[in-house]
Scaffold this motif. Structure first.
Motif, PDB file in Angstrom:
ATOM      1  N   ARG A  45      12.682   2.184-124.120  1.00  0.00           N
ATOM      2  CA  ARG A  45      13.571   1.582-123.106  1.00  0.00           C
ATOM      3  C   ARG A  45      11.849   2.205-122.262  1.00  0.00           C
ATOM      4  NH1 ARG A  45      18.865   4.756-122.104  1.00  0.00           N
ATOM      5  NH2 ARG A  45      18.155   7.489-123.157  1.00  0.00           N
ATOM      6  N   SER A  46      11.550   1.629-120.744  1.00  0.00           N
ATOM      7  CA  SER A  46      11.157   2.775-120.472  1.00  0.00           C
ATOM      8  C   SER A  46      11.545   2.303-118.662  1.00  0.00           C
ATOM      9  CB  SER A  46      10.145   1.837-120.000  1.00  0.00           C
ATOM     10  OG  SER A  46       9.789   0.139-119.703  1.00  0.00           O
ATOM     11  N   ILE A  47      10.933   2.959-117.484  1.00  0.00           N
ATOM     12  CA  ILE A  47      10.948   3.677-116.815  1.00  0.00           C
ATOM     13  C   ILE A  47      10.218   4.357-115.837  1.00  0.00           C
ATOM     14  CG2 ILE A  47      12.418   4.948-115.312  1.00  0.00           C
ATOM     15  CD1 ILE A  47      14.790   5.848-117.718  1.00  0.00           C
ATOM     16  N   LEU A  72      16.312  -5.873-117.063  1.00  0.00           N
ATOM     17  CA  LEU A  72      15.776  -5.060-116.681  1.00  0.00           C
ATOM     18  C   LEU A  72      16.994  -4.679-115.067  1.00  0.00           C
ATOM     19  CD1 LEU A  72      13.333  -7.716-114.580  1.00  0.00           C
ATOM     20  CD2 LEU A  72      13.030  -6.360-117.328  1.00  0.00           C
ATOM     21  N   MET A  73      16.908  -3.537-115.073  1.00  0.00           N
ATOM     22  CA  MET A  73      18.229  -3.018-114.072  1.00  0.00           C
ATOM     23  C   MET A  73      17.225  -2.095-112.911  1.00  0.00           C
ATOM     24  SD  MET A  73      19.758   0.120-116.307  1.00  0.00           S
ATOM     25  CE  MET A  73      19.423  -0.730-118.218  1.00  0.00           C
ATOM     26  N   GLY A  74      17.200  -2.444-111.570  1.00  0.00           N
ATOM     27  CA  GLY A  74      16.658  -1.257-110.956  1.00  0.00           C
ATOM     28  C   GLY A  74      17.381  -1.001-109.324  1.00  0.00           C
ATOM     29  N   MET A  75      17.016   0.372-108.975  1.00  0.00           N
ATOM     30  CA  MET A  75      18.249   0.539-107.656  1.00  0.00           C
ATOM     31  C   MET A  75      16.573   1.265-106.569  1.00  0.00           C
ATOM     32  SD  MET A  75      21.336   3.045-106.958  1.00  0.00           S
ATOM     33  CE  MET A  75      20.024   3.966-107.510  1.00  0.00           C
ATOM     34  N   ALA A  76      16.967   0.487-105.533  1.00  0.00           N
ATOM     35  CA  ALA A  76      16.459   1.610-104.092  1.00  0.00           C
ATOM     36  C   ALA A  76      17.140   2.252-103.194  1.00  0.00           C
ATOM     37  CB  ALA A  76      15.441   0.734-103.566  1.00  0.00           C
ATOM     38  N   SER A  77      17.038   3.277-103.190  1.00  0.00           N
ATOM     39  CA  SER A  77      17.798   4.606-103.143  1.00  0.00           C
ATOM     40  C   SER A  77      18.146   4.461-101.958  1.00  0.00           C
ATOM     41  CB  SER A  77      17.771   5.461-104.090  1.00  0.00           C
ATOM     42  OG  SER A  77      18.336   5.894-105.305  1.00  0.00           O
ATOM     43  N   GLU A  78      17.242   3.883-100.784  1.00  0.00           N
ATOM     44  CA  GLU A  78      16.425   4.449 -99.952  1.00  0.00           C
ATOM     45  C   GLU A  78      16.701   3.193 -99.360  1.00  0.00           C
ATOM     46  OE1 GLU A  78      13.947   3.980-102.247  1.00  0.00           O
ATOM     47  OE2 GLU A  78      12.393   3.363-101.055  1.00  0.00           O
TER      48      GLU A  78
END
Length: 335
Positions: A45-47, A72-78
């Motif tokens: 896996r790549s991040i 694909l999974m992603g998150m914008a904590s801001e």
């Protein structure tokens, strides 16, 4: 040059749940993992990350399967309301085109539990057994359902630090599976005498929740809660006494899970004990398992599992008519 353009489809979480079947998913995974392993087919896996935003990619090209692709999974904590969304993009080998986008929020839970059950089916004796469950959340529930698809249990004992949570798990899962399911006052009480031990709940503070001297000889342990270096779930003593550790991703289990990093730091030769899920399902470990006293399956999850289970769901959704055709087409660059 070219042929008629075909639109891909979308499989929602609701559609995935409607068509999903544990035994079909487990069988599909067993078939894929029994094939010879190609390193290039299942890269790590790549991040990618910047600031508080990150994107994780899990690609795979299953041997012999119709579909290949990536999760694909992603998150914008801001973000004002941060959260993770998951999507699996499936390509069709027969057409070389994008076949589907699958909402992977539920698929992720399905594939993890189905993979563990695929391993358990080859590691545990085919007899009625007692299951100990450490944890009461989604993964614990999914795994219990998956395990029940491959083994008969006459008793399930669950421990969760919160009494209300373990009571709720016992009532829900016991009623659903028709198996006597009881809450335990401690993790040790749940594990003592169990034939199958599921560790599916990291503790607060990342302290181990399972210790080797609780596990009886011959019991199969499944650990799924430590997948990155910062996470802990099982004590060093569990890794130390395990004579065979089957891994879905050997390198990632050995090098990137807090449990195995801690065991190696304590002097345990973890790498020599670890074998791939391909080794298990191809039959290469049959003789070793026959004499193993403390076999364990340890999972970090992988793109191969996502693609195989999503492909099965896609086929079933198309047959059942619950796939949504998208009003889009992609241009193809011919080579």
């Amino acid at each position: 040059m070219g042929s008629e353009k075909v639109s891909p489809v979308f499989i929602s979480s609701e559609a995935a749940a409607e068509v999903f079947d544990w035994k079909s998913a487990i069988t599909a995974l067993q078939q894929v993992y029994s094939n010879p392993h190609e390193e290039a087919a299942t890269p790590a896996r790549s991040i990618a990350s910047s600031g508080k935003s990150w994107l994780r990619t899990l690609p795979a090209v299953p041997p012999g399967g119709r579909y290949f692709g990536a999760k694909l999974m992603g998150m914008a904590s801001e973000a004002s309301e941060p959260g993770v969304q998951y999507v699996i993009v499936l390509y069709d080998r027969e057409t070389s085109r994008i076949a589907a986008f699958v909402d992977a929020e539920k698929v992720t839970g399905y594939r993890t539990a189905a993979t563990s059950a695929a391993a358990l089916d080859k590691m545990a004796p085919a007899q009625t057994a007692r299951l100990a469950v450490l944890g009461s959340g989604l993964e614990a529930q999914m795994h219990t359902r998956a395990f029940a698809a491959v083994r008969d249990f006459d008793e399930i004992v669950v421990f969760s630090p919160t009494p209300a949570s373990r009571e709720r798990f016992a009532n829900t899962i016991g009623g659903e599976l028709g198996v006597n399911t009881t809450p335990a006052a401690s993790a040790e009480e749940a594990v003592t005498g169990a034939d199958v031990v599921l560790a599916a709940a990291r503790s607060h503070g990342e302290k181990p929740i399972l210790f080797g001297n609780w596990i009886k000889p011959g019991a199969v342990t499944v650990s799924i809660g430590s997948t990155v270096p910062q996470q802990r779930e099982i004590d060093v003593s569990v890794a130390e006494q395990s004579d065979i550790i089957v891994c879905d991703m050997v390198h990632e289990v050995v090098s990137e899970t807090g449990d195995m990093i801690a065991a190696a730091a304590a002097g345990v030769n973890v790498e020599d004990k670890c074998f791939s899920l391909n080794d298990l399902l191809s039959g290469a470990l049959e003789e070793s398992l026959a004499v193993a006293h403390y076999p364990m399956f340890k999972s970090v999850g992988g793109g191969l599992q996502d693609v195989v289970v999503a492909g099965m769901i896609l086929d079933r959704a198309l047959e059942k008519g619950c796939a949504t055709e998208l009003p889009i087409v992609f241009d193809t660059k011919y080579v």
